[in-house]
Motif scaffolding. Structure first.
Motif, short mmCIF file in Angstrom:
data_model
loop_
_atom_site.label_atom_id
_atom_site.label_comp_id
_atom_site.label_asym_id
_atom_site.label_seq_id
_atom_site.Cartn_x
_atom_site.Cartn_y
_atom_site.Cartn_z
N MET A 1 0.84 -1.18 0.00
CA MET A 1 0.00 0.00 0.00
C MET A 1 0.89 1.24 0.00
O MET A 1 1.82 1.34 0.79
N THR A 2 0.60 2.18 -0.87
CA THR A 2 1.31 3.45 -0.90
C THR A 2 0.69 4.38 0.11
O THR A 2 -0.53 4.45 0.24
N THR A 3 1.51 5.12 0.84
CA THR A 3 1.01 6.08 1.81
C THR A 3 1.63 7.44 1.55
O THR A 3 2.67 7.55 0.90
N VAL A 4 1.00 8.46 2.08
CA VAL A 4 1.55 9.81 2.08
C VAL A 4 1.65 10.24 3.53
O VAL A 4 0.69 10.13 4.29
N THR A 5 2.81 10.71 3.92
CA THR A 5 3.00 11.22 5.28
C THR A 5 3.22 12.72 5.20
O THR A 5 4.22 13.16 4.63
N PRO A 6 2.30 13.51 5.74
CA PRO A 6 2.51 14.96 5.72
C PRO A 6 3.76 15.34 6.51
O PRO A 6 3.98 14.85 7.61
N TYR A 7 4.58 16.20 5.92
CA TYR A 7 5.79 16.70 6.59
C TYR A 7 5.55 18.19 6.84
O TYR A 7 5.69 19.01 5.94
N LEU A 8 5.19 18.53 8.05
CA LEU A 8 4.86 19.89 8.42
C LEU A 8 6.12 20.67 8.77
O LEU A 8 7.12 20.09 9.19
N CYS A 9 6.05 21.96 8.62
CA CYS A 9 7.11 22.85 9.04
C CYS A 9 6.47 23.91 9.93
O CYS A 9 5.37 24.38 9.64
N ALA A 10 7.16 24.24 11.02
CA ALA A 10 6.60 25.22 11.94
C ALA A 10 7.70 26.15 12.43
O ALA A 10 8.84 25.73 12.63
N ASN A 11 7.35 27.39 12.60
CA ASN A 11 8.23 28.34 13.26
C ASN A 11 8.02 28.10 14.75
O ASN A 11 7.14 28.67 15.37
N GLY A 12 8.81 27.17 15.31
CA GLY A 12 8.64 26.75 16.70
C GLY A 12 8.11 25.34 16.78
O GLY A 12 7.03 25.10 17.33
N THR A 33 17.03 16.74 17.63
CA THR A 33 17.23 18.12 18.05
C THR A 33 18.67 18.53 17.78
O THR A 33 19.61 17.80 18.12
N ASP A 34 18.85 19.72 17.20
CA ASP A 34 20.18 20.28 17.00
C ASP A 34 20.72 20.69 18.37
O ASP A 34 20.12 21.54 19.03
N PRO A 35 21.83 20.11 18.81
CA PRO A 35 22.33 20.41 20.15
C PRO A 35 22.81 21.85 20.32
O PRO A 35 22.85 22.36 21.44
N ASP A 36 23.14 22.52 19.22
CA ASP A 36 23.63 23.90 19.32
C ASP A 36 22.50 24.92 19.38
O ASP A 36 22.61 25.93 20.08
N THR A 37 21.42 24.67 18.63
CA THR A 37 20.34 25.66 18.54
C THR A 37 19.07 25.25 19.28
O THR A 37 18.21 26.08 19.54
N GLY A 38 18.93 23.95 19.55
CA GLY A 38 17.70 23.46 20.17
C GLY A 38 16.54 23.30 19.20
O GLY A 38 15.44 22.94 19.59
N THR A 39 16.80 23.57 17.91
CA THR A 39 15.74 23.43 16.91
C THR A 39 15.56 21.97 16.53
O THR A 39 16.47 21.15 16.67
N ILE A 40 14.37 21.67 16.03
CA ILE A 40 14.07 20.31 15.62
C ILE A 40 14.34 20.18 14.12
O ILE A 40 13.76 20.88 13.30
N GLY A 41 15.24 19.26 13.79
CA GLY A 41 15.53 18.96 12.40
C GLY A 41 14.54 17.96 11.83
O GLY A 41 14.27 17.95 10.63
N HIS A 42 13.99 17.13 12.70
CA HIS A 42 12.99 16.14 12.28
C HIS A 42 12.35 15.57 13.54
O HIS A 42 13.03 15.27 14.52
N ALA A 43 11.03 15.41 13.49
CA ALA A 43 10.31 14.73 14.56
C ALA A 43 9.12 14.02 13.93
O ALA A 43 8.68 14.36 12.82
N GLU A 44 8.63 13.03 14.63
CA GLU A 44 7.47 12.27 14.16
C GLU A 44 6.45 12.18 15.28
O GLU A 44 6.80 12.08 16.46
N ALA A 55 9.27 19.65 11.36
CA ALA A 55 10.60 20.23 11.60
C ALA A 55 10.45 21.74 11.75
O ALA A 55 9.43 22.33 11.36
N ASP A 56 11.47 22.34 12.34
CA ASP A 56 11.52 23.80 12.40
C ASP A 56 11.80 24.35 11.01
O ASP A 56 12.26 23.64 10.11
N GLU A 57 11.51 25.64 10.85
CA GLU A 57 11.84 26.30 9.59
C GLU A 57 13.33 26.17 9.34
O GLU A 57 14.14 26.14 10.27
N TRP A 58 13.68 26.09 8.07
CA TRP A 58 15.07 25.98 7.64
C TRP A 58 15.28 26.95 6.47
O TRP A 58 15.22 26.58 5.31
N PRO A 59 15.50 28.24 6.78
CA PRO A 59 15.62 29.25 5.73
C PRO A 59 16.72 28.96 4.71
O PRO A 59 16.55 29.24 3.51
N ALA A 60 17.83 28.38 5.14
CA ALA A 60 18.92 28.08 4.20
C ALA A 60 18.47 27.08 3.13
O ALA A 60 18.98 27.09 2.01
#
Length: 144
Positions: A1-12, A33-44, A55-60
């Motif tokens: 079965m093919t699935t789609v998993t929404p990947y949300l981005c949030a400022n915070g 969690t990025d140990p230097d910034t505390g931001t989330i690079g990926h969570a489920e 994940a947190d916003e990633w402007p770069a």
């Protein structure tokens, strides 16, 4: 079965995860969690069996959360008790876009979470033929 998993981005994303636990009864299953910034690079997290990534916003990388009140994607979440789920989300800080009502295809309502994502909270709908749905909708739409 093919699935789609929404990947949300949030400022915070940390705050967003806390909101989903309170508002949707989410269970967080993984967090990077990025140990230097505390931001989330990926969570489920999981809501009533539905899996989501965030994940947190990633402007770069050109990755930003939606503008509150304006988004091109809506998330449809089917739950057993639409009214209780919707009310809990609003009590936790969601904003009502369209209140819960009955419609030809079932019961549901629309809301925005505090991070700009738009959710359609709907009940489990029994399958209907196009003819049956057309009878319920009437002349408002043509079902094909």
């Amino acid at each position: 079965m093919t699935t789609v998993t929404p990947y949300l981005c949030a400022n915070g994303a940390v705050d967003a995860l806390e909101f989903y636990v309170r508002a949707f009864g989410a269970e967080e299953t993984s967090r990077w969690t990025d140990p230097d910034t505390g931001t989330i690079g990926h969570a489920e997290f999981v809501v009533d069996g539905a899996r989501f990534y965030i994940a947190d916003e990633w402007p770069a990388g050109g990755v930003y959360g939606p503008t509150p009140g304006r988004t091109s994607v809506s998330l449809v979440l089917q739950v057993d008790d639409v009214d209780a789920f919707f009310d809990r989300a609003v009590a936790a800080g969601a904003t009502v876009d369209r209140p819960v009502t009955d419609s030809p295809h079932g019961r549901g309502g629309w809301l925005f979470d505090p991070f700009g994502h738009r959710w359609h909270i709907t009940g489990v709908v029994r399958p209907m033929s196009a003819d049956e749905l057309q009878q319920r909708v009437g002349d408002e739409y043509v079902i094909s």
